[in-house]
Scaffold this motif. Structure first.
Motif, PDB file in Angstrom:
ATOM      1  N   SER A   1       1.199  -1.268   0.230  1.00  0.00           N
ATOM      2  CA  SER A   1       0.301   0.357  -0.298  1.00  0.00           C
ATOM      3  C   SER A   1       1.142   1.201  -0.326  1.00  0.00           C
ATOM      4  O   SER A   1       1.484   1.034   0.559  1.00  0.00           O
ATOM      5  CB  SER A   1      -1.234  -0.459   1.072  1.00  0.00           C
ATOM      6  OG  SER A   1      -1.759   0.529   1.195  1.00  0.00           O
TER       7      SER A   1
ATOM      8  N   TYR B   1      -7.995  -4.877  11.933  1.00  0.00           N
ATOM      9  CA  TYR B   1      -9.196  -4.729  13.086  1.00  0.00           C
ATOM     10  C   TYR B   1      -8.646  -6.789  13.948  1.00  0.00           C
ATOM     11  O   TYR B   1      -7.942  -7.562  12.835  1.00  0.00           O
ATOM     12  CB  TYR B   1      -9.963  -5.514  11.902  1.00  0.00           C
ATOM     13  CG  TYR B   1      -9.939  -4.167  11.022  1.00  0.00           C
ATOM     14  CD1 TYR B   1     -11.361  -3.156  11.187  1.00  0.00           C
ATOM     15  CD2 TYR B   1      -9.495  -4.376   9.411  1.00  0.00           C
ATOM     16  CE1 TYR B   1     -11.786  -2.684  10.644  1.00  0.00           C
ATOM     17  CE2 TYR B   1     -10.040  -2.996   9.352  1.00  0.00           C
ATOM     18  CZ  TYR B   1     -10.805  -2.224   9.532  1.00  0.00           C
ATOM     19  OH  TYR B   1     -10.807  -1.073   9.216  1.00  0.00           O
TER      20      TYR B   1
ATOM     21  N   LEU C   1     -11.933 -15.672   2.927  1.00  0.00           N
ATOM     22  CA  LEU C   1     -11.024 -14.622   1.495  1.00  0.00           C
ATOM     23  C   LEU C   1     -10.099 -15.055   0.322  1.00  0.00           C
ATOM     24  O   LEU C   1     -11.056 -13.887  -1.087  1.00  0.00           O
ATOM     25  CB  LEU C   1     -10.381 -13.995   2.196  1.00  0.00           C
ATOM     26  CG  LEU C   1     -10.890 -13.112   3.954  1.00  0.00           C
ATOM     27  CD1 LEU C   1      -9.527 -12.229   4.597  1.00  0.00           C
ATOM     28  CD2 LEU C   1     -11.611 -12.164   3.295  1.00  0.00           C
TER      29      LEU C   1
ATOM     30  N   VAL D   1      -9.841 -12.608  -2.695  1.00  0.00           N
ATOM     31  CA  VAL D   1      -9.025 -11.466  -1.588  1.00  0.00           C
ATOM     32  C   VAL D   1      -7.658 -11.393  -1.616  1.00  0.00           C
ATOM     33  O   VAL D   1      -7.311 -12.502  -1.849  1.00  0.00           O
ATOM     34  CB  VAL D   1      -9.835 -10.913  -0.108  1.00  0.00           C
ATOM     35  CG1 VAL D   1      -8.415  -9.985   0.936  1.00  0.00           C
ATOM     36  CG2 VAL D   1     -10.973 -11.160  -0.350  1.00  0.00           C
TER      37      VAL D   1
ATOM     38  N   ASP E   1      -7.431  -4.702  -0.178  1.00  0.00           N
ATOM     39  CA  ASP E   1      -8.851  -3.866   0.182  1.00  0.00           C
ATOM     40  C   ASP E   1      -8.393  -3.447  -2.161  1.00  0.00           C
ATOM     41  O   ASP E   1      -7.423  -3.214  -2.221  1.00  0.00           O
ATOM     42  CB  ASP E   1      -9.098  -2.985   1.370  1.00  0.00           C
ATOM     43  CG  ASP E   1      -8.843  -1.375   0.783  1.00  0.00           C
ATOM     44  OD1 ASP E   1      -8.281  -0.710  -0.474  1.00  0.00           O
ATOM     45  OD2 ASP E   1      -9.655  -0.822   1.131  1.00  0.00           O
ATOM     46  N   ILE E   2     -10.115  -3.528  -1.824  1.00  0.00           N
ATOM     47  CA  ILE E   2     -10.283  -2.604  -3.186  1.00  0.00           C
ATOM     48  C   ILE E   2      -9.660  -1.491  -3.304  1.00  0.00           C
ATOM     49  O   ILE E   2      -9.527  -1.513  -5.289  1.00  0.00           O
ATOM     50  CB  ILE E   2     -11.543  -2.597  -3.224  1.00  0.00           C
ATOM     51  CG1 ILE E   2     -12.660  -2.103  -3.342  1.00  0.00           C
ATOM     52  CG2 ILE E   2     -11.913  -4.269  -3.354  1.00  0.00           C
ATOM     53  CD1 ILE E   2     -13.285  -1.220  -3.756  1.00  0.00           C
ATOM     54  N   GLU E   3      -9.152  -0.870  -3.390  1.00  0.00           N
ATOM     55  CA  GLU E   3      -8.484   0.104  -2.994  1.00  0.00           C
ATOM     56  C   GLU E   3      -6.594   0.513  -3.323  1.00  0.00           C
ATOM     57  O   GLU E   3      -6.110   0.956  -2.658  1.00  0.00           O
ATOM     58  CB  GLU E   3      -9.135   1.930  -2.731  1.00  0.00           C
ATOM     59  CG  GLU E   3     -10.045   1.380  -2.830  1.00  0.00           C
ATOM     60  CD  GLU E   3     -10.658   3.454  -2.891  1.00  0.00           C
ATOM     61  OE1 GLU E   3     -10.155   4.168  -1.684  1.00  0.00           O
ATOM     62  OE2 GLU E   3     -11.701   4.213  -3.112  1.00  0.00           O
TER      63      GLU E   3
ATOM     64  N   ASN F   1      -5.261  -0.312  -0.350  1.00  0.00           N
ATOM     65  CA  ASN F   1      -5.080  -0.480   1.491  1.00  0.00           C
ATOM     66  C   ASN F   1      -4.626  -2.083   2.073  1.00  0.00           C
ATOM     67  O   ASN F   1      -5.193  -2.528   1.916  1.00  0.00           O
ATOM     68  CB  ASN F   1      -5.952   0.265   2.079  1.00  0.00           C
ATOM     69  CG  ASN F   1      -6.825   2.054   1.836  1.00  0.00           C
ATOM     70  OD1 ASN F   1      -5.877   2.141   1.334  1.00  0.00           O
ATOM     71  ND2 ASN F   1      -7.642   1.713   1.413  1.00  0.00           N
ATOM     72  N   LYS F   2      -3.407  -1.478   2.792  1.00  0.00           N
ATOM     73  CA  LYS F   2      -3.082  -3.090   3.556  1.00  0.00           C
ATOM     74  C   LYS F   2      -3.644  -2.874   5.005  1.00  0.00           C
ATOM     75  O   LYS F   2      -4.227  -2.091   5.621  1.00  0.00           O
ATOM     76  CB  LYS F   2      -1.943  -2.578   3.317  1.00  0.00           C
ATOM     77  CG  LYS F   2      -1.292  -3.752   4.599  1.00  0.00           C
ATOM     78  CD  LYS F   2       0.386  -3.720   4.485  1.00  0.00           C
ATOM     79  CE  LYS F   2       1.114  -5.300   4.700  1.00  0.00           C
ATOM     80  NZ  LYS F   2       3.152  -4.538   4.781  1.00  0.00           N
ATOM     81  N   ILE F   3      -4.546  -4.319   4.634  1.00  0.00           N
ATOM     82  CA  ILE F   3      -5.206  -4.297   6.056  1.00  0.00           C
ATOM     83  C   ILE F   3      -4.243  -5.326   7.289  1.00  0.00           C
ATOM     84  O   ILE F   3      -4.130  -6.571   6.695  1.00  0.00           O
ATOM     85  CB  ILE F   3      -6.373  -4.081   6.332  1.00  0.00           C
ATOM     86  CG1 ILE F   3      -7.571  -3.188   5.735  1.00  0.00           C
ATOM     87  CG2 ILE F   3      -7.271  -5.181   7.385  1.00  0.00           C
ATOM     88  CD1 ILE F   3      -9.017  -4.026   4.496  1.00  0.00           C
TER      89      ILE F   3
END
Length: 125
Positions: free
Chosen positions: A68, A76, A88, A93, A112-114, A116-118
């Motif tokens: 990202s 989370y 996932l 994903v 995520d789809i943009e 962004n590292k989660i």
């Protein structure tokens, strides 16, 4: 299947993590260490169990948030990380790395789809 159970942490890039830690300590009363701070709370379904939410400033040139390009990453809290990762994968994903286990829990990173590292965390509360 319950997926996310809460926010485990907020991580962000800054020019001077030490100065940011000191500012938050001085002005907002954060009990900071070089790794930020942990906010302790009690779980609503069992008040005898504690939980933690981590707050961490990172140096602006950290590679930890890659791939990202964003200046933040959210952690989370989840239950049953292995089962969630399998689900996932079936949903296409992007899973960035393998599940790693430490004495304080299991971790994996996704995008995520943009882009962004989660960080997903199954804690050992």
């Amino acid at each position: 299947m319950k997926k996310v159970t809460g926010i485990g942490g907020i991580f962000f890039k800054c020019k001077d993590p030490k100065a940011i830690n000191e500012w938050y300590k001085t002005h907002l009363g954060f009990d900071t260490t070089p790794y930020g701070t942990s906010f302790e709370w009690r779980q609503s379904d069992d008040s005898t169990k504690k939980g933690l939410t981590q707050w961490n400033p990172f140096a602006e040139n950290t590679k930890y948030f890659e791939p990202s390009a964003k200046d933040f990453m959210i952690n989370y809290r989840v239950e049953n990380l292995e089962a969630l990762v399998e689900e996932l994968r079936k949903e296409n994903v992007t899973i960035v790395d393998k599940i790693e286990t430490y004495d304080y829990g299991k971790f994996v990173h996704i995008l995520d789809i943009e882009g962004n590292k989660i960080q997903l965390w199954e804690p050992h509360d």
